[in-house]
Design a protein around this motif. Sequence first.
Motif, PDB file in Angstrom:
ATOM      1  N   THR A   1     -22.429 -12.785  58.839  1.00  0.00           N
ATOM      2  CA  THR A   1     -22.770 -12.710  57.422  1.00  0.00           C
ATOM      3  C   THR A   1     -21.656 -13.345  56.604  1.00  0.00           C
ATOM      4  O   THR A   1     -20.473 -13.100  56.854  1.00  0.00           O
ATOM      5  CB  THR A   1     -22.975 -11.253  56.979  1.00  0.00           C
ATOM      6  OG1 THR A   1     -24.058 -10.679  57.719  1.00  0.00           O
ATOM      7  CG2 THR A   1     -23.297 -11.171  55.496  1.00  0.00           C
ATOM      8  N   PHE A   2     -22.058 -14.156  55.645  1.00  0.00           N
ATOM      9  CA  PHE A   2     -21.100 -14.809  54.755  1.00  0.00           C
ATOM     10  C   PHE A   2     -21.357 -14.335  53.331  1.00  0.00           C
ATOM     11  O   PHE A   2     -22.499 -14.196  52.903  1.00  0.00           O
ATOM     12  CB  PHE A   2     -21.246 -16.331  54.822  1.00  0.00           C
ATOM     13  CG  PHE A   2     -20.891 -16.912  56.161  1.00  0.00           C
ATOM     14  CD1 PHE A   2     -19.628 -17.417  56.408  1.00  0.00           C
ATOM     15  CD2 PHE A   2     -21.833 -16.949  57.185  1.00  0.00           C
ATOM     16  CE1 PHE A   2     -19.293 -17.946  57.644  1.00  0.00           C
ATOM     17  CE2 PHE A   2     -21.512 -17.477  58.430  1.00  0.00           C
ATOM     18  CZ  PHE A   2     -20.240 -17.975  58.662  1.00  0.00           C
ATOM     19  N   THR A   3     -20.286 -14.085  52.614  1.00  0.00           N
ATOM     20  CA  THR A   3     -20.398 -13.708  51.218  1.00  0.00           C
ATOM     21  C   THR A   3     -19.412 -14.540  50.408  1.00  0.00           C
ATOM     22  O   THR A   3     -18.812 -15.495  50.935  1.00  0.00           O
ATOM     23  CB  THR A   3     -20.162 -12.200  51.033  1.00  0.00           C
ATOM     24  OG1 THR A   3     -20.442 -11.833  49.669  1.00  0.00           O
ATOM     25  CG2 THR A   3     -18.733 -11.800  51.375  1.00  0.00           C
TER      26      THR A   3
ATOM     27  N   LYS B   1     -28.691 -16.488  44.292  1.00  0.00           N
ATOM     28  CA  LYS B   1     -29.295 -16.538  45.626  1.00  0.00           C
ATOM     29  C   LYS B   1     -30.401 -17.586  45.718  1.00  0.00           C
ATOM     30  O   LYS B   1     -30.589 -18.210  46.765  1.00  0.00           O
ATOM     31  CB  LYS B   1     -29.813 -15.161  46.057  1.00  0.00           C
ATOM     32  CG  LYS B   1     -30.864 -14.507  45.217  1.00  0.00           C
ATOM     33  CD  LYS B   1     -31.195 -13.119  45.773  1.00  0.00           C
ATOM     34  CE  LYS B   1     -32.338 -12.445  45.022  1.00  0.00           C
ATOM     35  NZ  LYS B   1     -31.955 -12.078  43.636  1.00  0.00           N
TER      36      LYS B   1
ATOM     37  N   GLY C   1     -26.571 -14.226  54.177  1.00  0.00           N
ATOM     38  CA  GLY C   1     -25.678 -14.557  53.075  1.00  0.00           C
ATOM     39  C   GLY C   1     -25.829 -13.561  51.942  1.00  0.00           C
ATOM     40  O   GLY C   1     -26.944 -13.097  51.667  1.00  0.00           O
TER      41      GLY C   1
ATOM     42  N   LEU D   1     -21.013 -21.315  49.897  1.00  0.00           N
ATOM     43  CA  LEU D   1     -21.768 -20.348  50.695  1.00  0.00           C
ATOM     44  C   LEU D   1     -22.909 -21.050  51.435  1.00  0.00           C
ATOM     45  O   LEU D   1     -23.142 -20.788  52.624  1.00  0.00           O
ATOM     46  CB  LEU D   1     -22.329 -19.247  49.792  1.00  0.00           C
ATOM     47  CG  LEU D   1     -23.163 -18.158  50.483  1.00  0.00           C
ATOM     48  CD1 LEU D   1     -22.379 -17.485  51.604  1.00  0.00           C
ATOM     49  CD2 LEU D   1     -23.641 -17.127  49.467  1.00  0.00           C
TER      50      LEU D   1
ATOM     51  N   VAL E   1     -30.992 -14.315  52.630  1.00  0.00           N
ATOM     52  CA  VAL E   1     -30.001 -14.338  51.543  1.00  0.00           C
ATOM     53  C   VAL E   1     -30.327 -13.279  50.492  1.00  0.00           C
ATOM     54  O   VAL E   1     -31.444 -13.232  49.963  1.00  0.00           O
ATOM     55  CB  VAL E   1     -29.948 -15.727  50.870  1.00  0.00           C
ATOM     56  CG1 VAL E   1     -28.905 -15.735  49.750  1.00  0.00           C
ATOM     57  CG2 VAL E   1     -29.624 -16.809  51.894  1.00  0.00           C
TER      58      VAL E   1
ATOM     59  N   LEU F   1     -23.535 -21.232  55.557  1.00  0.00           N
ATOM     60  CA  LEU F   1     -24.780 -20.783  56.174  1.00  0.00           C
ATOM     61  C   LEU F   1     -25.397 -21.899  57.019  1.00  0.00           C
ATOM     62  O   LEU F   1     -25.874 -21.659  58.137  1.00  0.00           O
ATOM     63  CB  LEU F   1     -25.765 -20.325  55.105  1.00  0.00           C
ATOM     64  CG  LEU F   1     -25.375 -19.074  54.304  1.00  0.00           C
ATOM     65  CD1 LEU F   1     -26.386 -18.812  53.181  1.00  0.00           C
ATOM     66  CD2 LEU F   1     -25.270 -17.850  55.203  1.00  0.00           C
TER      67      LEU F   1
ATOM     68  N   THR G   1     -24.737 -13.350  47.940  1.00  0.00           N
ATOM     69  CA  THR G   1     -24.162 -14.076  46.813  1.00  0.00           C
ATOM     70  C   THR G   1     -23.428 -13.107  45.879  1.00  0.00           C
ATOM     71  O   THR G   1     -23.271 -11.930  46.178  1.00  0.00           O
ATOM     72  CB  THR G   1     -25.262 -14.827  46.041  1.00  0.00           C
ATOM     73  OG1 THR G   1     -26.146 -13.870  45.431  1.00  0.00           O
ATOM     74  CG2 THR G   1     -26.080 -15.715  46.977  1.00  0.00           C
TER      75      THR G   1
END
Length: 405
Positions: free
Chosen positions: A242-244, A99, A209, A295, A93, A299, A211
């Motif tokens: 990937t997640f944002t 974060k 991830g 988020l 992350v 994840l 943030t």
Amino acid sequence: PRLVVLSRMLNKSAFVSCIRSLGWGIRMVSSVQKSYKDAIKTLNELQSNAAAVAHVVLSGDKDKDLRMPEIESCLKCLGVSMDDLDALSVIHVSGTKGKGSVCAMVESILSHSSVKTGLYTSPHLVEVRERIRINGQPLSQHRFASYFWDCYEKLEALQQESGSQYFKFLTAMGYYVFLKEKVDVAIVEVGIGGAYDYTNIVRRPVVCGITSLGYDHMAILGDTIEKIAWQKAGIMKQGVPTFTVKQDAGGLDVIEERARELCVPLFVAPELSQYPAPFPELSLSGEYQYTNASLALQLCNRWMTSRENGRSQQNLMQTGHQNSNEVAVAPTFDLPNTFRQGLKRCWWPGRSQVISRPRITYFIDGAHTPGSLIVLYVGSALVTSCEVLRVLTGMSRLVSESIKL
């Protein structure tokens, strides 16, 4: 005295043979007997001083390309190969704001899902052992000291180097501990930036991830949100989901571009209110934690799916960013009770924490950017009726004075 008695009982050759056979054990006892206090004192000697930090800033961080070879060399000295590190299941992350909170939520959710967790974060609030946690608990003083001396004695070359070794050492130690403890998952928070951060030695994270982005460490990361976004997006690995979260257009554009280059399935976490009811209860206060919680949920869901189905990304690749002109919003899902309990029981002091006393109320938070401080100020003002609200901040005087509250 015990060795003297032993020598009187054995002849010379037998005595020497006995000592040699006990040598390893003697070294181990020596390491354990060194106290936690001694470990902290020695560790602090690795801390970068003001001159070292100033050098990094003035040089434009010209040595950044050396960081990955340096940390790889450290891990090798600890007996950790890159293949060993590849086998570690990592959630990585980065970001400017939140974060640490996201990592704490992820850890809590997975711990409540009967997963053995390792958590690596920075900085610490009270004691350095907070940075390396197993199942949510900081290493005990005894275990921290034991692991510290084990690593320190294997990294003799590090002791002779100049400059900042503190974070490099702790990062190597963190990965070493997680492998020794055989955790199911290691949740790793980036220190500064991402692309050149020592934590980025990991080649095969399960999921990444990013943030909320903001202006921080600009002398090292760059003076525009686009430059900062490029650094934060540097943790993305080819094909790894990937997640944002919702970002300013400039920052999201950079993340999207880097995702396209690496064929990364990129998703934006949905609003927390979009998940099936009831609305989850959060232990961390502040509406901005809703974004962090969503988020964290994404994840965890991705990691759990990977655990059940293997690390294949095909299910995400079919709906990922590279097949669309826009970044897709990640789908919501029914929240298991373990996920809800993880959010409800997450303990992360010093973040949106309120401590009330008879004549004063403290609002404690790790806000370290102007935007974060304003959000904290507004939130504090809304929940208190005090006539005077004083703000104590660890930000530089220049930044602090630029904030008009």
